[in-house]
Design a protein around this motif. Structure first.
Motif, PDB file in Angstrom:
ATOM      1  N   GLU A 159       0.803  -1.221   0.000  1.00  0.00           N
ATOM      2  CA  GLU A 159       0.000   0.000   0.000  1.00  0.00           C
ATOM      3  C   GLU A 159       0.838   1.275   0.000  1.00  0.00           C
ATOM      4  N   LEU A 160       2.158   1.155   0.227  1.00  0.00           N
ATOM      5  CA  LEU A 160       3.012   2.339   0.261  1.00  0.00           C
ATOM      6  C   LEU A 160       3.893   2.463  -0.983  1.00  0.00           C
ATOM      7  N   LEU A 161       3.628   1.643  -1.990  1.00  0.00           N
ATOM      8  CA  LEU A 161       4.482   1.649  -3.179  1.00  0.00           C
ATOM      9  C   LEU A 161       4.531   3.016  -3.841  1.00  0.00           C
ATOM     10  N   ALA A 162       3.369   3.669  -3.945  1.00  0.00           N
ATOM     11  CA  ALA A 162       3.331   4.955  -4.641  1.00  0.00           C
ATOM     12  C   ALA A 162       4.253   5.981  -3.988  1.00  0.00           C
ATOM     13  N   ILE A 163       4.456   5.858  -2.674  1.00  0.00           N
ATOM     14  CA  ILE A 163       5.320   6.799  -1.957  1.00  0.00           C
ATOM     15  C   ILE A 163       6.785   6.450  -2.163  1.00  0.00           C
ATOM     16  N   TYR A 164       7.100   5.158  -2.137  1.00  0.00           N
ATOM     17  CA  TYR A 164       8.497   4.742  -2.132  1.00  0.00           C
ATOM     18  C   TYR A 164       9.108   4.532  -3.510  1.00  0.00           C
ATOM     19  N   VAL A 165       8.287   4.283  -4.528  1.00  0.00           N
ATOM     20  CA  VAL A 165       8.850   4.002  -5.855  1.00  0.00           C
ATOM     21  C   VAL A 165       9.784   5.116  -6.336  1.00  0.00           C
ATOM     22  N   PRO A 166       9.396   6.405  -6.260  1.00  0.00           N
ATOM     23  CA  PRO A 166      10.331   7.453  -6.713  1.00  0.00           C
ATOM     24  C   PRO A 166      11.655   7.424  -5.946  1.00  0.00           C
ATOM     25  N   GLN A 167      11.601   7.136  -4.637  1.00  0.00           N
ATOM     26  CA  GLN A 167      12.829   7.086  -3.847  1.00  0.00           C
ATOM     27  C   GLN A 167      13.699   5.905  -4.253  1.00  0.00           C
TER      28      GLN A 167
ATOM     29  N   LEU B 195      24.846  11.652 -17.681  1.00  0.00           N
ATOM     30  CA  LEU B 195      23.743  10.884 -17.119  1.00  0.00           C
ATOM     31  C   LEU B 195      22.444  11.368 -17.745  1.00  0.00           C
ATOM     32  N   LYS B 196      21.679  10.449 -18.274  1.00  0.00           N
ATOM     33  CA  LYS B 196      20.401  10.800 -18.888  1.00  0.00           C
ATOM     34  C   LYS B 196      19.281  10.103 -18.125  1.00  0.00           C
ATOM     35  N   VAL B 197      18.363  10.897 -17.594  1.00  0.00           N
ATOM     36  CA  VAL B 197      17.247  10.375 -16.813  1.00  0.00           C
ATOM     37  C   VAL B 197      15.957  10.611 -17.588  1.00  0.00           C
ATOM     38  N   ARG B 198      15.174   9.557 -17.777  1.00  0.00           N
ATOM     39  CA  ARG B 198      13.898   9.656 -18.491  1.00  0.00           C
ATOM     40  C   ARG B 198      12.784   9.850 -17.466  1.00  0.00           C
ATOM     41  N   GLN B 199      12.459  11.109 -17.187  1.00  0.00           N
ATOM     42  CA  GLN B 199      11.443  11.393 -16.192  1.00  0.00           C
ATOM     43  C   GLN B 199      10.079  10.874 -16.619  1.00  0.00           C
ATOM     44  N   ASP B 200       9.820  10.832 -17.934  1.00  0.00           N
ATOM     45  CA  ASP B 200       8.524  10.343 -18.402  1.00  0.00           C
ATOM     46  C   ASP B 200       8.342   8.867 -18.055  1.00  0.00           C
ATOM     47  N   VAL B 201       9.431   8.076 -18.152  1.00  0.00           N
ATOM     48  CA  VAL B 201       9.345   6.660 -17.809  1.00  0.00           C
ATOM     49  C   VAL B 201       9.153   6.507 -16.298  1.00  0.00           C
ATOM     50  N   ILE B 202       9.863   7.335 -15.515  1.00  0.00           N
ATOM     51  CA  ILE B 202       9.711   7.284 -14.056  1.00  0.00           C
ATOM     52  C   ILE B 202       8.273   7.635 -13.670  1.00  0.00           C
TER      53      ILE B 202
ATOM     54  N   GLN C  58       2.952   6.199 -11.645  1.00  0.00           N
ATOM     55  CA  GLN C  58       1.516   6.165 -11.883  1.00  0.00           C
ATOM     56  C   GLN C  58       0.985   4.740 -11.834  1.00  0.00           C
ATOM     57  N   ASN C  59       1.766   3.817 -12.363  1.00  0.00           N
ATOM     58  CA  ASN C  59       1.369   2.413 -12.364  1.00  0.00           C
ATOM     59  C   ASN C  59       1.189   1.901 -10.941  1.00  0.00           C
ATOM     60  N   TYR C  60       2.146   2.229 -10.069  1.00  0.00           N
ATOM     61  CA  TYR C  60       2.056   1.739  -8.695  1.00  0.00           C
ATOM     62  C   TYR C  60       1.057   2.553  -7.877  1.00  0.00           C
ATOM     63  N   THR C  61       0.828   3.817  -8.269  1.00  0.00           N
ATOM     64  CA  THR C  61      -0.208   4.604  -7.603  1.00  0.00           C
ATOM     65  C   THR C  61      -1.569   3.988  -7.863  1.00  0.00           C
ATOM     66  N   THR C  62      -1.785   3.552  -9.105  1.00  0.00           N
ATOM     67  CA  THR C  62      -3.054   2.913  -9.467  1.00  0.00           C
ATOM     68  C   THR C  62      -3.237   1.608  -8.714  1.00  0.00           C
ATOM     69  N   ARG C  63      -2.143   0.816  -8.587  1.00  0.00           N
ATOM     70  CA  ARG C  63      -2.231  -0.471  -7.905  1.00  0.00           C
ATOM     71  C   ARG C  63      -2.574  -0.310  -6.435  1.00  0.00           C
ATOM     72  N   SER C  64      -1.919   0.684  -5.811  1.00  0.00           N
ATOM     73  CA  SER C  64      -2.109   0.833  -4.367  1.00  0.00           C
ATOM     74  C   SER C  64      -3.418   1.507  -4.036  1.00  0.00           C
TER      75      SER C  64
END
Length: 663
Positions: free
Chosen positions: A77-85, A645-652, A657-663
């Motif tokens: 239930e906390l995935l949406a919070i921790y995934v970005p970290q 270093l190249k970071v794809r913020q759209d993929v992140i 969003q995927n884990y926000t929907t799940r939780s």
């Protein structure tokens, strides 16, 4: 049971040690490699970030998260919070690994293997032996290869060394130690008046006009959740029975599966082990000989094993606790000397001393069976059980298929399909996500299966529930989430409008009290009494202590820095609003400083190290993300520098969003 006798293999020990240590690593570890798992067309291989030649994919992030949720390091239930970290830490680690490599930090294969070996839990090591069955099970579960483990471990060691270099030179001055000693140990005593919401709740009851005004101002925040009504045909295997087999059916099955009924030569044996090594071999041999003489004189083998055997490893106490009982063993399962003695004895015979690498054994064989094939009559019971299990499973599958077909004919009337197959029908109306289902309870399996459905649709296939029950489900009604009307959200609006109003009242009353105290020359007790508010005096407290009604004393930071007599507030605390007056300040006793100096110095040093490392990692990422000028890019092709270093913020964002929907 036979860990003690299995072969020694350093590579095996190394592999198992890392596998079993995975969940003990930091929460953001990424030792789960990109091999194995979901490799189908649905696997998301989008690149989250690239660091030099290295890449982090969305698939790798997903596997890391799956492993963490599987090992219960991370609540679902906390995935949406921790995934970005998690993603950011993975990027930080890969950037640090790149920088370590650029600076020439290298890790040898011996260092890697030793590090892996050191992580092996003590309970897994049994005289340097590892249970091959456990190893294979863990390997299969994690999908990890030895090469992946070595690469990841070497990378973590390199990162650790770079962080050590970054933290070198951190010092803590005596003044910093003294200041921290005072911060921890200085105390204050305060008089305080706490204005609580309960005192003004009656005044905070909102009028109809205030309720409507609150709703109009916050309309977008009031949403109804989607609701579903389901028809569930529940199939219970306990109530479904296939046709019993005849002898002809069983003989056909016996002929097809004879290998299952072949038993290799085996012995049922028990033993007493007296461990020995080069330093005590003679003494241990003499001890074993004494025990053997007792057995030969009619002594109770099981009793002597419990009292003397040193085969006591394992959660059940090893064979010693079982009177030396090892059960059945087959050839190739134990060390050669033990095997030779065991298979040469007749039932009831006791061996002499048998010397192995572990010490001295005394064996007693209880039964000895030659390799043989069970007859049909001997195997008939097992065959009948297997046949009935398959027959019941076939009957269950046919019933589920029929229920699916019948339900698809008329999804809005599931009672017809239930009657057609003679199964139980459960109706669950107006369910919200996470609601319990009558007769089933909260079911993630059903929730996931019906998530994409709308009214009049049927699940893609049977839903398997705990206990091997099967649910065939149709959605008989669907109400999508929508902005709630005032009538729908009335209770919630009233409650929030009341909370909002009581906070306004608290702010006004606290300001009124402060003004009154100031007008009375700082007499908090007199001003509070006029407003019907109780004044209390705290005990002498340091910053980490609690004050009744206020929570931590650190919620009044000015109390530790202002002089006695100073008014503080209004301050918001969990219990409401507080106006306080510093009654006394009690400086820490400096005679206690020497006893705390070492601990304080270490705490301050560790905090400085964390701060410096975080600053270094942040600066490194910014430098790598800055990219290269054209000339830098040309020279970097020869020098190996400027890896961008190249970071794809759209993929992140998509992952989050995927884990926000799940939780």
């Amino acid at each position: 049971m036979f860990d003690l006798f299995r072969s020694r293999d350093k590579a095996v020990r190394i592999t198992l040690s890392v596998l079993l240590g995975l969940v003990a690593l930091s929460m953001v570890t990424y030792l789960i490699p990109t091999t194995g798992g979901d490799t189908g067309s649905n696997a998301d291989t989008s690149v989250v970030a690239s660091i030099g030649k290295d890449q982090i994919t969305a698939q790798e992030v997903s596997r890391t998260i799956q492993n963490m949720t599987r090992s219960r390091q991370l609540p679902q239930e906390l995935l949406a919070i921790y995934v970005p970290q998690i993603v950011q830490q993975m990027i930080n680690d890969r950037a640090m690994a790149y920088e370590a490599n650029r600076l020439g930090i290298r890790v040898s294969s011996d260092e890697t293997e030793n590090s892996i070996l050191d992580s092996l839990p003590a309970e897994i090591v049994k005289n340097g032996k590892v249970d091959a069955g456990t190893l294979n099970a863990v390997l299969q579960q994690q999908g990890v290869t030895m090469a992946d483990l070595k690469d990841d471990t070497a990378r973590q060691l390199a990162i650790s060394r770079l962080r050590q270099i970054v933290s070198e030179g951190v010092v803590v001055s005596p003044r910093e130690i003294t200041d921290e000693f005072h911060r921890k140990n200085d105390k204050v005593r305060v008089d305080y008046a706490l204005l609580t919401p309960a005192k003004y709740q009656a005044e905070a009851e909102p009028t109809d006009a205030e309720i409507k005004a609150y709703y109009d101002a916050h309309k977008a925040s009031f949403q109804t959740t989607e609701k579903r009504s389901l028809g569930i045909i529940l199939l219970d295997p306990a109530l479904i029975h296939g046709a019993p087999p005849g002898d002809a059916d069983l003989r056909k099955l016996y002929a097809a599966e004879q290998d299952k009924f072949r038993t290799p030569e085996r012995v049922q044996v028990r033993h007493i082990l007296i461990k020995s090594d080069a330093t005590n071999d003679a003494a241990m041999k003499a001890k074993a000989e004494g025990i053997l003489k007792q057995i030969q004189a009619g002594g109770d083998f099981a009793k002597l094993a419990k009292e003397n055997s040193q085969d006591n490893a394992g959660p059940t106490g090893g064979s010693a606790a079982q009177g030396g009982e090892l059960g059945w063993i087959v050839k190739g399962q134990t060390v050669p000397e033990f095997e030779k003695a065991a298979f040469s004895l007749q039932p009831g015979q006791t061996s002499g001393l048998v010397k192995t690498t572990y010490g001295y054994h005394i064996l007693q064989v209880e039964k000895h069976e030659q390799a043989h094939l069970q007859s049909f009559d001997e195997a008939k019971g097992t065959l009948t059980g297997e046949y009935m299990q398959r027959a019941n499973q076939d009957a269950m599958e046919k019933m589920a298929d029929k229920a699916m077909a019948e339900l698809r004919k008329d999804p809005l009337h599931p009672e017809k399909a239930a009657e057609a197959v003679g199964a139980m029908l459960i109706r669950a109306d107006n369910l919200q996500s996470g609601d319990p289902i009558p007769g089933i309870g909260v079911s993630k399996e059903i929730n996931d299966a019906v998530a994409p459905l709308r009214k009049g649709e049927v699940v893609a296939g049977p839903v398997v529930l705990p206990g091997n029950k099967v649910a065939i489900v149709s959605e008989t009604d669907y109400q999508p989430a929508h902005q709630a009307s005032l009538e729908e959200a009335m209770a919630d609006v009233r409650n929030k409008a009341s909370q909002d109003k009581v906070q306004d009242i608290l702010n006004k009353k606290a300001a009124e009290l402060l003004t009154k105290v100031q007008s009375m020359g700082g007499d908090l007790a007199k001003a509070a009494k006029e407003m019907g508010i109780e004044v209390k005096t705290s005990p002498d407290v340091n910053r980490s202590a609690a004050i009744e009604g206020l929570g931590s004393a650190s919620s009044l930071p000015d109390a530790f820095t202002k002089p006695a007599g100073t008014l503080i507030g209004p301050v918001s605390v969990p219990g409401g609003r507080v106006i306080a007056k510093i009654d006394a300040q009690i400086p820490a006793d400096l005679s206690e400083l020497p006893g705390q100096t070492a601990v304080i110095r270490d705490q301050l040093k560790q905090q400085k190290i964390r701060d410096r490392t975080a600053m270094f990692e942040d600066g490194l990422k910014k430098r790598l993300e800055a990219g290269c000028s054209p000339w830098q890019w040309i020279t970097s092709r020869f020098s190996g520098g400027c890896p961008a270093l190249k970071v794809r913020q759209d993929v992140i964002n998509r992952l989050v969003q995927n884990y926000t929907t799940r939780s």
